[in-house]
Design a protein around this motif. Sequence first.
Motif, mmCIF file in Angstrom:
data_model
loop_
_atom_site.group_PDB
_atom_site.id
_atom_site.type_symbol
_atom_site.label_atom_id
_atom_site.label_comp_id
_atom_site.label_asym_id
_atom_site.label_seq_id
_atom_site.Cartn_x
_atom_site.Cartn_y
_atom_site.Cartn_z
ATOM 1 N N SER A 1 0.527 -1.069 0.293
ATOM 2 C CA SER A 1 0.349 -0.177 0.274
ATOM 3 C C SER A 1 0.838 1.127 0.407
ATOM 4 C CB SER A 1 -1.235 -0.261 1.067
ATOM 5 O OG SER A 1 -0.014 0.172 2.888
ATOM 6 N N ASP A 2 0.877 1.989 -0.296
ATOM 7 C CA ASP A 2 1.020 3.312 -0.469
ATOM 8 C C ASP A 2 1.493 4.050 1.093
ATOM 9 O OD1 ASP A 2 0.549 3.895 -2.794
ATOM 10 O OD2 ASP A 2 -0.940 5.621 -2.413
ATOM 11 N N GLU A 3 1.023 3.628 1.864
ATOM 12 C CA GLU A 3 1.486 3.641 3.494
ATOM 13 C C GLU A 3 2.214 2.728 3.883
ATOM 14 O OE1 GLU A 3 -0.920 3.223 8.145
ATOM 15 O OE2 GLU A 3 -1.784 3.806 5.914
ATOM 16 N N ASP A 4 2.347 1.784 3.457
ATOM 17 C CA ASP A 4 3.334 1.036 3.691
ATOM 18 C C ASP A 4 4.796 1.271 2.804
ATOM 19 O OD1 ASP A 4 2.380 -1.109 5.287
ATOM 20 O OD2 ASP A 4 1.658 -2.077 3.901
ATOM 21 N N LEU A 5 4.718 1.820 1.723
ATOM 22 C CA LEU A 5 5.729 2.678 1.043
ATOM 23 C C LEU A 5 6.720 3.524 1.231
ATOM 24 C CD1 LEU A 5 4.824 2.459 -2.447
ATOM 25 C CD2 LEU A 5 6.436 0.755 -1.416
ATOM 26 N N LYS A 6 5.443 4.634 2.124
ATOM 27 C CA LYS A 6 5.956 5.770 2.858
ATOM 28 C C LYS A 6 6.418 5.324 3.736
ATOM 29 C CE LYS A 6 2.885 9.155 1.618
ATOM 30 N NZ LYS A 6 1.253 10.270 1.632
ATOM 31 N N LYS A 7 6.042 4.198 4.683
ATOM 32 C CA LYS A 7 6.849 4.127 6.386
ATOM 33 C C LYS A 7 8.303 3.255 5.524
ATOM 34 C CE LYS A 7 3.053 2.377 8.379
ATOM 35 N NZ LYS A 7 2.688 1.083 9.355
ATOM 36 N N LEU A 8 8.283 2.325 4.711
ATOM 37 C CA LEU A 8 9.385 1.764 4.128
ATOM 38 C C LEU A 8 10.837 2.673 3.451
ATOM 39 C CD1 LEU A 8 10.722 -0.680 3.891
ATOM 40 C CD2 LEU A 8 10.372 -0.684 1.230
ATOM 41 N N GLU A 9 10.287 4.307 2.552
ATOM 42 C CA GLU A 9 11.056 5.213 2.545
ATOM 43 C C GLU A 9 11.432 6.015 3.395
ATOM 44 O OE1 GLU A 9 10.433 9.087 -0.553
ATOM 45 O OE2 GLU A 9 8.663 8.410 -0.059
ATOM 46 N N GLY A 10 10.471 6.201 4.641
ATOM 47 C CA GLY A 10 11.024 7.288 5.699
ATOM 48 C C GLY A 10 12.440 5.708 6.324
ATOM 49 N N GLN A 11 12.727 4.684 6.699
ATOM 50 C CA GLN A 11 13.308 3.612 6.966
ATOM 51 C C GLN A 11 14.276 3.771 6.488
ATOM 52 O OE1 GLN A 11 12.291 -0.449 6.453
ATOM 53 N NE2 GLN A 11 11.031 0.182 8.746
ATOM 54 N N PHE A 12 14.615 3.956 4.810
ATOM 55 C CA PHE A 12 15.509 3.998 3.791
ATOM 56 C C PHE A 12 16.207 5.556 3.903
ATOM 57 C CE2 PHE A 12 13.604 -0.226 1.727
ATOM 58 C CZ PHE A 12 15.825 -0.467 1.926
ATOM 59 N N LYS A 13 15.055 6.257 4.407
ATOM 60 C CA LYS A 13 16.025 7.911 4.428
ATOM 61 C C LYS A 13 16.902 7.844 5.980
ATOM 62 C CE LYS A 13 14.475 12.714 4.799
ATOM 63 N NZ LYS A 13 12.784 13.560 4.958
ATOM 64 N N ARG A 14 16.530 7.453 6.795
ATOM 65 C CA ARG A 14 16.597 6.988 7.727
ATOM 66 C C ARG A 14 17.895 6.491 7.783
ATOM 67 N NH1 ARG A 14 11.317 6.572 9.634
ATOM 68 N NH2 ARG A 14 11.439 4.502 9.942
ATOM 69 N N LEU A 15 18.196 5.934 7.236
ATOM 70 C CA LEU A 15 19.502 4.806 7.047
ATOM 71 C C LEU A 15 20.835 5.714 6.531
ATOM 72 C CD1 LEU A 15 18.311 0.861 5.971
ATOM 73 C CD2 LEU A 15 19.340 1.971 7.823
ATOM 74 N N ARG A 16 20.023 6.359 4.890
ATOM 75 C CA ARG A 16 20.667 7.206 4.763
ATOM 76 C C ARG A 16 21.247 8.190 5.465
ATOM 77 N NH1 ARG A 16 16.980 6.360 0.427
ATOM 78 N NH2 ARG A 16 16.201 8.452 0.972
ATOM 79 N N GLU A 17 21.028 9.310 6.239
ATOM 80 C CA GLU A 17 20.785 10.042 7.239
ATOM 81 C C GLU A 17 22.025 9.079 8.054
ATOM 82 O OE1 GLU A 17 17.582 11.204 9.257
ATOM 83 O OE2 GLU A 17 16.833 12.537 7.276
#
Length: 152
Positions: free
Chosen positions: A121-137
Amino acid sequence: MRATQTEKLKEHEEQRDFFCVVSDAFRVFARRSSAILGSAWAFTGALFIIVVWAVTGPTFHFSDTWQLIINTGTTIVTFLMVFLIQNTQNRDAKAVHLKLDEIIRAVKGARNELVDLENLSDEDLKKLEGQFKRLRERAELDGTNMRHVEPA
């Protein structure tokens, strides 16, 4: 031996339902059409048609019918091309997803839950995107390799 293979193919075709046969026929048609219509020759042909249409303008006194011909033609072509383009893009995207899924499965340490992301779902994709953003940071701050950082 060749006759046997041909017979098997015919039997297989008879067992397939009508929609499968139509879908396969459209797939073949869409692939061939996109290869032909996406060429420089097709563009040149379309440009030639427009030039001929423009040159004939004075002959027809730039009438409404003269304008309607190009408008109708371009509308019909555009309408049909949308389906061809969408079909080829869907198939290409599916092939890329399957290839990426295979790479994810083959790489040791890769997160297998990333397989089939397109079905989330779009919500799950946003959560995953947030995880990867935190990983990059976190990787930028630590100067570490992101591949070896566990998700938050």
